[in-house]
Design an enzyme around this catalytic site. Structure first.
Site, PDB file in Angstrom:
ATOM      1  N   CYS A 188      -0.498  -1.289  -5.815  1.00 16.46           N
ATOM      2  CA  CYS A 188       0.906  -1.394  -6.181  1.00 16.46           C
ATOM      3  C   CYS A 188       1.232  -2.825  -6.589  1.00 16.46           C
ATOM      4  CB  CYS A 188       1.786  -0.959  -5.008  1.00 16.46           C
ATOM      5  SG  CYS A 188       3.552  -1.198  -5.298  1.00 16.46           S
ATOM      6  N   ASP A 195      -3.626   2.443  -4.608  1.00 19.30           N
ATOM      7  CA  ASP A 195      -3.317   3.643  -5.377  1.00 19.30           C
ATOM      8  C   ASP A 195      -4.642   4.267  -5.796  1.00 19.30           C
ATOM      9  OD1 ASP A 195      -0.509   3.252  -5.304  1.00 19.30           O
ATOM     10  OD2 ASP A 195      -0.642   1.831  -6.968  1.00 19.30           O
ATOM     11  N   GLU A 228       1.603   3.996 -14.514  1.00 15.02           N
ATOM     12  CA  GLU A 228       1.831   4.163 -15.953  1.00 15.02           C
ATOM     13  C   GLU A 228       1.233   2.999 -16.731  1.00 15.02           C
ATOM     14  OE1 GLU A 228       5.556   5.762 -13.749  1.00 15.02           O
ATOM     15  OE2 GLU A 228       4.145   4.092 -13.541  1.00 15.02           O
ATOM     16  N   ARG A 256       2.178   9.592  -2.716  1.00 15.87           N
ATOM     17  CA  ARG A 256       2.730   8.682  -1.718  1.00 15.87           C
ATOM     18  C   ARG A 256       4.207   9.014  -1.567  1.00 15.87           C
ATOM     19  NH1 ARG A 256       1.997   2.753  -3.128  1.00 15.87           N
ATOM     20  NH2 ARG A 256      -0.139   3.164  -2.492  1.00 15.87           N
TER      21      ARG A 256
END
Length: 281
Positions: A188, A195, A228, A256
């Site tokens: 993150c 992630d 993204e 999450r």
């Protein structure tokens, strides 16, 4: 990072149980695209496919209702939605009365569409499909289909994006390949939390060196960026260094906070992937 300073990400937040669309926090796409080298006109189309597993509200008799939400955000929108704010927004439905599941769907579509076009003319709405409990059995688990890069026994030494590993052989006849890996990991941008994801790369063109491609994907392991943005970075690095005639990149990230985000980018018009979870999701 300026736009993120006032977001709820990485902060202690109150969980509001009454409907509040102001909880949605849009983040402009363009600053990160500028960093990657993407101008106002992108070389791709696509969408961000979200799944919300924790959606609930009250019917007019006060009885709780539950559903899954499949949400499609076109990549042409000017903003993404910060995921924690999305979670807080969905939680605000918990003690709110809606007349029907259709009313919930319409409210989601209107609020999310406004957020992803915040401050700009809306050029299309967000897609929202709700799945009620009677249809939960049809929600299947399916791995990404393609030739697994993870079969390769490669040495990996780079853990921040290393596009120099990417290459294609223009002296070989063009191929059409679909390659997959479950070894995608990034972090993150704000909290540093890991992630985890799987990625599917489909292309037509000069054969891409598969060992180099796997090393490149592994090199995201200590990289800090939103889902993204990672997928757009992968697309652009392959597009510019390997020069395929066609390319699509699709990643499915583990959930999450009851949400998973699955960005898809393609160089050519085609139907979006079915928003179907993998085993790790």
């Amino acid at each position: 990072m300026t736009a993120l300073a006032s977001s709820p990400l990485g902060k202690t937040s109150a969980y509001v149980e009454r409907y509040d669309p102001s909880l949605l926090f849009p983040i402009p796409r363009q600053p990160k695209r500028d960093e990657i080298g993407i101008g106002a006109t992108t070389p791709f189309t696509g969408a961000d496919l979200w799944t919300a597993y924790e959606l609930s509200w009250l019917n007019p008799r006060g009885k709780p209702q539950v559903a899954l939400a499949h949400i499609t955000v076109p990549c042409e929108t000017t903003h993404i939605i910060e995921s924690k704010s999305f979670k807080l927004y969905l939680n605000s439905f918990n003690q709110t009365v809606f007349e029907s599941i259709e009313a919930v769907q319409q409210r989601l579509r209107e609020d999310l569409s406004e957020a992803v076009w915040r401050g700009h003319s809306m050029r299309g709405s967000v897609g929202v499909r709700l799945v009620g409990p009677q249809a939960f059995g049809a929600e299947l688990i399916q791995p990404l289909e393609g030739l697994s890069l993870d079969r390769l026994d490669v040495e990996c030494t780079d853990y921040t994006p290393a596009p120099w590993h990417l290459s294609a052989d223009p002296d070989q006849p063009p191929v059409a390949e679909v390659l997959v890996s479950d070894l995608l990991k990034s972090n993150c941008l704000v909290t540093g939390q890991p992630d985890w994801g799987s990625v599917r790369i489909a292309y037509t063109g000069a054969p891409i060196d598969q060992a180099g491609l796997l090393r490149y994907l592994v090199s995201f392991r200590q990289h800090h960026e939103f889902h993204e943005q990672c997928v757009e970075r992968v697309f652009m690095d392959i597009w510019t260094r390997c020069r395929p005639t066609r390319l699509s990149v699709y990643a499915r990230y583990t959930r999450r906070g009851g949400l998973d985000i699955n960005p898809w980018r393609t160089s050519h018009p085609q139907q979006p992937p079915v928003n179907q979870r993998t085993a790790r999701q």
